[in-house]
Design an enzyme around this catalytic site. Sequence first.
Site, PDB file in Angstrom:
ATOM      1  N   PRO A   2       0.828  -1.208   0.000  1.00  0.00           N
ATOM      2  CA  PRO A   2       0.000   0.000   0.000  1.00  0.00           C
ATOM      3  C   PRO A   2       0.865   1.263   0.000  1.00  0.00           C
ATOM      4  O   PRO A   2       1.782   1.396   0.807  1.00  0.00           O
ATOM      5  CB  PRO A   2      -0.791  -0.125   1.307  1.00  0.00           C
ATOM      6  N   GLU A   3       0.574   2.173  -0.925  1.00  0.00           N
ATOM      7  CA  GLU A   3       1.310   3.429  -1.020  1.00  0.00           C
ATOM      8  C   GLU A   3       0.393   4.571  -0.583  1.00  0.00           C
ATOM      9  O   GLU A   3      -0.697   4.336  -0.069  1.00  0.00           O
ATOM     10  CB  GLU A   3       1.811   3.621  -2.459  1.00  0.00           C
TER      11      GLU A   3
END
Length: 270
Positions: A2-3
């Site tokens: 996840p960014e």
Amino acid sequence: MPELPEVEVTRRGFADRIAGARIDAVRIGKPLRWALMVLPEALVGRQVREVRRRGKYLLIDLDRGILLLHLGMSGSLRFDAALPSPGSHDHFDLVTDRGTLRLNDPRRFGAVVYVEDEAAPWAIKLLGGLGMEPLGDAFDLDAFHAGLKKRKSAVKQVLLAGDVVVGVGNIYASEALFQAGIRPTLSAARISRPRAAKLHAAVREILARAVEKGGSTLRDFSNVDGQNGYFQLEATVYGRAGEPCRVCATPIRQLRQGQRSTYYCPNCQK
């Protein structure tokens, strides 16, 4: 992993619902990347004030103290008034009078860490080296260009490093560089101010669009309601090796940079 867009989508999914909630219990499962740094029962009775984001960290402000939450490589959050019993990959439950916030993390690289405030040693260790936030007013073009000029590394690696600007993950770096017409292997120090301005605008636009699309789901990510993101479906270069460029029809190329896959158009990006 996840960014920034995925973390921001997650934050928006539960921030308003948990604000003002009283903590009734804290459950810890298998050890995560870092310890909680406080006894779980010490958090009972405290109130959630708000949920902020700094880079890829969620900051859950309490009436006393802050919970720093990181999703790691495979983590996701759920928030609901009636969650099922914890499964084998559910490693943290924050039970409140408005629902339970649950961290599911198969690889256990995520973490929840308690600090008294942002001046605490652990807060400085985790947040102190982060660069500018790309979606806010603090994302200054002059500072961005100055940061690039100090780095001789390939510009994509500089974007991923997070000390100039935070949250530009692998997918979004490839997409922003394509939109700006900059080859990912070009030394950051060689980028002129006009080209830096194009990249600055592209980073902001790509990340904003990714948030609007719910982030990207390649493997594990889903939002707090269990829904996948869809940005990856409209990617212009990422994951399209050998396919024609949507602008000039030249086949998209793939290379490895720092053990990560990079995608670019050899004609459109100079």
